[in-house]
Design a protein around this motif. Structure first.
Motif, mmCIF file in Angstrom:
data_model
loop_
_atom_site.group_PDB
_atom_site.id
_atom_site.type_symbol
_atom_site.label_atom_id
_atom_site.label_comp_id
_atom_site.label_asym_id
_atom_site.label_seq_id
_atom_site.Cartn_x
_atom_site.Cartn_y
_atom_site.Cartn_z
ATOM 1 N N UNK A 114 -21.387 15.731 1.025
ATOM 2 C CA UNK A 114 -20.057 15.730 0.403
ATOM 3 C C UNK A 114 -19.720 14.361 -0.193
ATOM 4 N N UNK A 115 -19.202 14.388 -1.424
ATOM 5 C CA UNK A 115 -18.690 13.190 -2.088
ATOM 6 C C UNK A 115 -17.174 13.292 -2.082
ATOM 7 N N UNK A 116 -16.503 12.229 -1.643
ATOM 8 C CA UNK A 116 -15.059 12.300 -1.411
ATOM 9 C C UNK A 116 -14.340 11.180 -2.152
ATOM 10 N N UNK A 117 -13.215 11.536 -2.770
ATOM 11 C CA UNK A 117 -12.285 10.581 -3.381
ATOM 12 C C UNK A 117 -10.934 10.770 -2.682
ATOM 13 N N UNK A 118 -10.241 9.693 -2.435
ATOM 14 C CA UNK A 118 -8.943 9.792 -1.772
ATOM 15 C C UNK A 118 -7.870 9.057 -2.567
ATOM 16 N N UNK A 119 -6.666 9.632 -2.514
ATOM 17 C CA UNK A 119 -5.527 9.050 -3.229
ATOM 18 C C UNK A 119 -4.285 9.279 -2.376
ATOM 19 N N UNK A 120 -3.374 8.316 -2.360
ATOM 20 C CA UNK A 120 -2.185 8.433 -1.514
ATOM 21 C C UNK A 120 -0.969 7.837 -2.208
ATOM 22 N N UNK A 121 0.189 8.485 -1.976
ATOM 23 C CA UNK A 121 1.465 8.016 -2.511
ATOM 24 C C UNK A 121 2.420 7.813 -1.337
ATOM 25 N N UNK A 122 3.100 6.663 -1.249
ATOM 26 C CA UNK A 122 4.048 6.437 -0.142
ATOM 27 C C UNK A 122 5.163 7.478 -0.143
ATOM 28 N N UNK A 123 5.832 7.609 0.991
ATOM 29 C CA UNK A 123 6.912 8.588 1.115
ATOM 30 C C UNK A 123 8.013 8.319 0.085
ATOM 31 N N UNK A 124 8.659 9.395 -0.348
ATOM 32 C CA UNK A 124 9.695 9.263 -1.375
ATOM 33 C C UNK A 124 10.623 10.459 -1.327
ATOM 34 N N UNK A 125 11.703 10.387 -2.098
ATOM 35 C CA UNK A 125 12.669 11.484 -2.207
ATOM 36 C C UNK A 125 12.538 12.135 -3.577
ATOM 37 N N UNK A 126 12.608 13.469 -3.590
ATOM 38 C CA UNK A 126 12.507 14.221 -4.844
ATOM 39 C C UNK A 126 13.764 15.058 -5.026
ATOM 40 N N UNK A 127 14.492 14.823 -6.115
ATOM 41 C CA UNK A 127 15.754 15.510 -6.351
ATOM 42 C C UNK A 127 15.603 16.973 -6.697
ATOM 43 N N UNK A 128 16.764 17.624 -6.848
ATOM 44 C CA UNK A 128 16.794 19.064 -7.149
ATOM 45 C C UNK A 128 16.008 19.388 -8.417
ATOM 46 N N UNK A 129 15.102 20.350 -8.314
ATOM 47 C CA UNK A 129 14.362 20.879 -9.467
ATOM 48 C C UNK A 129 13.609 19.800 -10.243
ATOM 49 N N UNK A 130 13.268 18.705 -9.597
ATOM 50 C CA UNK A 130 12.552 17.626 -10.275
ATOM 51 C C UNK A 130 11.047 17.726 -10.039
ATOM 52 N N UNK A 131 10.290 17.113 -10.941
ATOM 53 C CA UNK A 131 8.829 17.075 -10.835
ATOM 54 C C UNK A 131 8.359 15.627 -10.878
ATOM 55 N N UNK A 132 7.246 15.394 -10.229
ATOM 56 C CA UNK A 132 6.635 14.067 -10.273
ATOM 57 C C UNK A 132 5.159 14.221 -10.564
#
Length: 248
Positions: A114-132
């Motif tokens: 297996x070849x593995x790539x990892x990515x991480x985003x710190x905790x955050x808040x996402x508003x109503x009906x929003x996308x990131x």
């Protein structure tokens, strides 16, 4: 000779629908101006808040340079991606109380390593009906002497196909697995604890172009909901029945 009371009863029998069933004017005004709007607001609030949904994760774009036969960069070990995190709730915000960890993995059929790539985003808040969007280019895990992720060693031998995967006669495909792991908490009245949330998706990649073999985004699993569930319908029925009874 007819009595006054008899005449009054006869009147009500004849014109019952016209006069006897009517409520006093003050009560009618109260129902129309206060009770009815309050019930409508309550119904709208129930529809928006009773059954919150978990976020939807989808892989919008995915590119493996080593698979692109028209490119000179056929020994690259990087991958590039565009992942969308969408809040499906129109009136409820989301707290990602833990980091959003994204793991990309690939298993060459010949070596089964297996070849593995990892990515991480710190905790955050996402508003109503929003996308990131999470957009980046990353390298695989491993020491500097990790074998080069290239077309010869991987693409020609394809990958271990996920269960139920479809193949196409137009272009050989390989599959990358994408796993999402985080903790999610809804922004609601009262105290709520974050819940573990995990989804995964199998992304088909063309072995001659290195691009995702799909025009639309590939959704990671099926988002689930929490709350009253089936009770929401029962509440709606009770409210509608109450409104009908008021004006019968």
């Amino acid at each position: 000779m007819a009595q006054v009371g008899d005449v009054g009863n006869a009147c009500c029998d004849v014109v019952y629908e016209e006069c006897c069933s009517k409520l006093p004017v003050k009560i009618q005004i109260f129902l129309q101006c206060v009770v009815t709007p309050a019930i409508i607001v309550l119904v709208v609030m129930l529809v928006l808040y009773v059954n919150p949904k978990y976020p939807e994760f989808s892989v919008e774009e995915f590119y493996v340079p080593a698979f692109n036969k028209t490119s000179s960069n056929t020994t690259s070990s990087t991958i590039s991606f565009n992942v969308k995190l969408r809040n499906q709730n129109a009136a409820i915000g989301l707290y990602y109380d833990g980091p959003v960890n994204v793991t990309f993995s690939f298993i060459p059929r010949e070596t089964n390593n297996k070849i593995v790539w990892e990515y991480s985003v710190p905790k955050f808040y996402q508003g109503n009906a929003q996308s990131r969007r999470l957009i980046d280019v990353i390298k695989p895990l491993g020491a500097s002497d990790t074998p080069v992720f290239n077309q010869t060693a991987v693409a020609e031998h394809s990958s271990v196909l996920p269960f139920g995967a479809l193949t196409t006669g137009l272009e050989p495909l390989v599959y990358f697995r994408v796993d999402f792991v985080t903790k999610v908490r809804f922004r609601l009245i009262g105290k709520h604890h974050a819940k573990d949330f995990a989804l995964s998706a199998d992304v088909p990649i063309g072995t001659t172009t290195g691009e995702k073999f799909a025009k639309r985004g590939i959704q990671a699993g099926a988002a689930s909901g929490i709350g009253w569930g089936g009770a929401q319908s029962a509440v709606m029925v009770v409210l509608i029945t109450a409104i009908n009874l008021m004006f019968m």
